[in-house]
Design a protein around this motif. Structure first.
Motif, PDB file in Angstrom:
ATOM      1  N   TYR A   1      48.871 102.486  97.784  1.00 61.17           N
ATOM      2  CA  TYR A   1      47.661 101.957  97.014  1.00 61.17           C
ATOM      3  C   TYR A   1      47.893 100.868  96.191  1.00 61.17           C
ATOM      4  CZ  TYR A   1      47.326 106.957  98.474  1.00 61.17           C
ATOM      5  OH  TYR A   1      47.344 108.213  99.277  1.00 61.17           O
TER       6      TYR A   1
ATOM      7  N   GLU B   1      51.178 108.244  91.590  1.00 56.60           N
ATOM      8  CA  GLU B   1      51.800 108.503  92.484  1.00 56.60           C
ATOM      9  C   GLU B   1      53.262 108.185  92.079  1.00 56.60           C
ATOM     10  OE1 GLU B   1      50.928 110.489  94.628  1.00 56.60           O
ATOM     11  OE2 GLU B   1      49.257 109.884  95.675  1.00 56.60           O
TER      12      GLU B   1
ATOM     13  N   GLU C   1      47.043 111.404 102.428  1.00 59.63           N
ATOM     14  CA  GLU C   1      47.030 112.314 101.385  1.00 59.63           C
ATOM     15  C   GLU C   1      47.033 113.723 102.477  1.00 59.63           C
ATOM     16  OE1 GLU C   1      47.245 112.533  98.341  1.00 59.63           O
ATOM     17  OE2 GLU C   1      46.953 110.252  97.786  1.00 59.63           O
TER      18      GLU C   1
ATOM     19  N   GLU D   1      47.245 115.925  95.511  1.00 65.90           N
ATOM     20  CA  GLU D   1      47.238 114.992  96.816  1.00 65.90           C
ATOM     21  C   GLU D   1      45.748 115.591  97.428  1.00 65.90           C
ATOM     22  OE1 GLU D   1      49.059 113.442  96.286  1.00 65.90           O
ATOM     23  OE2 GLU D   1      51.144 114.044  96.404  1.00 65.90           O
TER      24      GLU D   1
ATOM     25  N   HIS E   1      43.255 113.739  95.295  1.00 66.09           N
ATOM     26  CA  HIS E   1      43.269 112.170  95.757  1.00 66.09           C
ATOM     27  C   HIS E   1      42.232 112.225  96.818  1.00 66.09           C
ATOM     28  CE1 HIS E   1      47.421 111.576  93.543  1.00 66.09           C
ATOM     29  NE2 HIS E   1      46.253 111.628  92.677  1.00 66.09           N
TER      30      HIS E   1
END
Ligand code: MN
Ligand code: MN
Length: 338
Positions: free
Chosen positions: A42, A67, A162, A192, A195
């Protein structure tokens, strides 16, 4: 810029040392679906979004930073699971008290030696801390990171990443009976899922999200489903009816792909069955979107100078590094039923 806050994002705890589980948990530290991979993916993707898609940039950087916080939690867990190992190894002049390391006889010296043989880099070289590899000792690699500079491509890649991170935590939880460890893994797994929903929502929010990139594809091939196997055929929304297409369009099921490839001279004379738009329509759409996307990037480039940040805008002050006493004891929260 980054500032470090010394408290973990989650109050990670370990009931007793467990070098074997520490070794498996390395998968989420330096593995292909682990926290560093997520953070770096990311982070790297964010750069090309900074100017043309500031809202995507903001989300990517927030999640990348979270993260990193997960990586810190996993590193702390691994270190706590190895508690005792480091101290005992340092006591080189005396024989190791294996019983105390393995949690009151739960494990055996042989277990630990077995672990050390399986991954000597981890248990002998690091001597009680995490290392940047997966559970098999394969070093972390930048090739785990995918970034293609198109948010619709990157967001899809992130939803997949994810999903994998989530299922790895789910599997990992099967290998520990420690309620404290399970608690932390449950938090990490849940984040996760969150996300994944953030990336999905961001993708849905994009005006033109399919197909990824600019070009719509050749209408002779976009709607065709090739029946590439013999035996019983299964039909469903992936090969019959309207499928994902607009009203008036549908899948074109090619029953006999061998006959089709011969009669169309290797697709060159294929028809556009199922597709309602003409070649010209699609060509016009491609040109329009091409111009729009290119313009979007060009317009976002700064007119004067090549700076990255605007220091005249008020920014948030330094992050408070100590947690106030009152927030530790209260606040509206729901305890998980045990
Ligand atoms: Mn994570
Ligand atoms: Mn994540």
């Amino acid at each position: 810029m980054f500032c470090h806050v010394k408290e973990l994002q989650f109050d990670a705890r370990v009931s007793e040392p467990d070098p074997r589980f520490a070794s498996i948990l390395l998968e989420q530290f330096g593995g292909a679906n682990g926290e560093l991979k997520a953070a770096m993916q990311y982070f790297v993707q964010a750069f090309s979004c900074r100017r043309p898609f500031p809202e995507t940039y903001d989300m990517l950087m927030d999640i990348a930073t979270e993260e990193m916080s997960h990586l810190e939690v996993v590193g702390a867990l691994i270190t706590m699971l190895l508690d005792g190992v480091n101290g005992e190894l340092k006591d080189a002049a005396n024989a190791v008290e294996w019983k105390s390391i393995m949690g009151g006889g739960k494990g055996m010296k042989e277990d630990f030696i077995h672990e050390a043989v399986m991954d000597p880099q981890f248990l002998v070289l690091t001597g009680g801390g995490p290392k940047l590899s997966d559970s098999q000792g394969t070093p972390w690699s930048g090739s785990y990171v995918t970034a293609n500079g198109d948010p619709t491509v990157d967001l899809r890649s992130n939803i997949a990443a994810e999903s994998r991170a989530k299922i790895v935590y789910e599997y990992l939880m099967q290998y520990t009976d420690d309620p404290d460890v399970k608690d932390t893994l449950g938090f990490l797994m849940t984040r996760e899922i969150s996300h994944m929903n953030m990336f999905r929502a961001a993708l849905d929010d994009m005006e033109e999200d399919f197909p990824p990139g600019v070009l719509k594809g050749d209408p002779r091939y976009t709607h065709k489903y090739f029946n590439m196997s013999n035996g019983e055929d299964v039909r469903g929304p992936w090969n019959e009816g309207q499928g994902p297409w607009a009203k008036g369009e549908q899948w074109d099921y090619v029953e006999d792909p061998v006959e089709q490839v011969t009669s169309t001279k290797g697709q060159k004379h294929s028809d556009t069955k199922g597709e309602s738009k003409s070649f010209k329509d699609i060509d016009d759409e491609n040109k329009k979107l091409s111009k729009k996307k290119s313009q979007q990037i060009k317009e976002s480039m700064p007119k004067n100078g090549k700076g990255w940040s605007d220091y005249s805008k008020p920014s948030r002050g330094p992050v408070k590094s100590s947690i106030p006493e009152q927030s530790k004891s209260g606040g509206p929260s729901e305890e998980r039923p045990s």
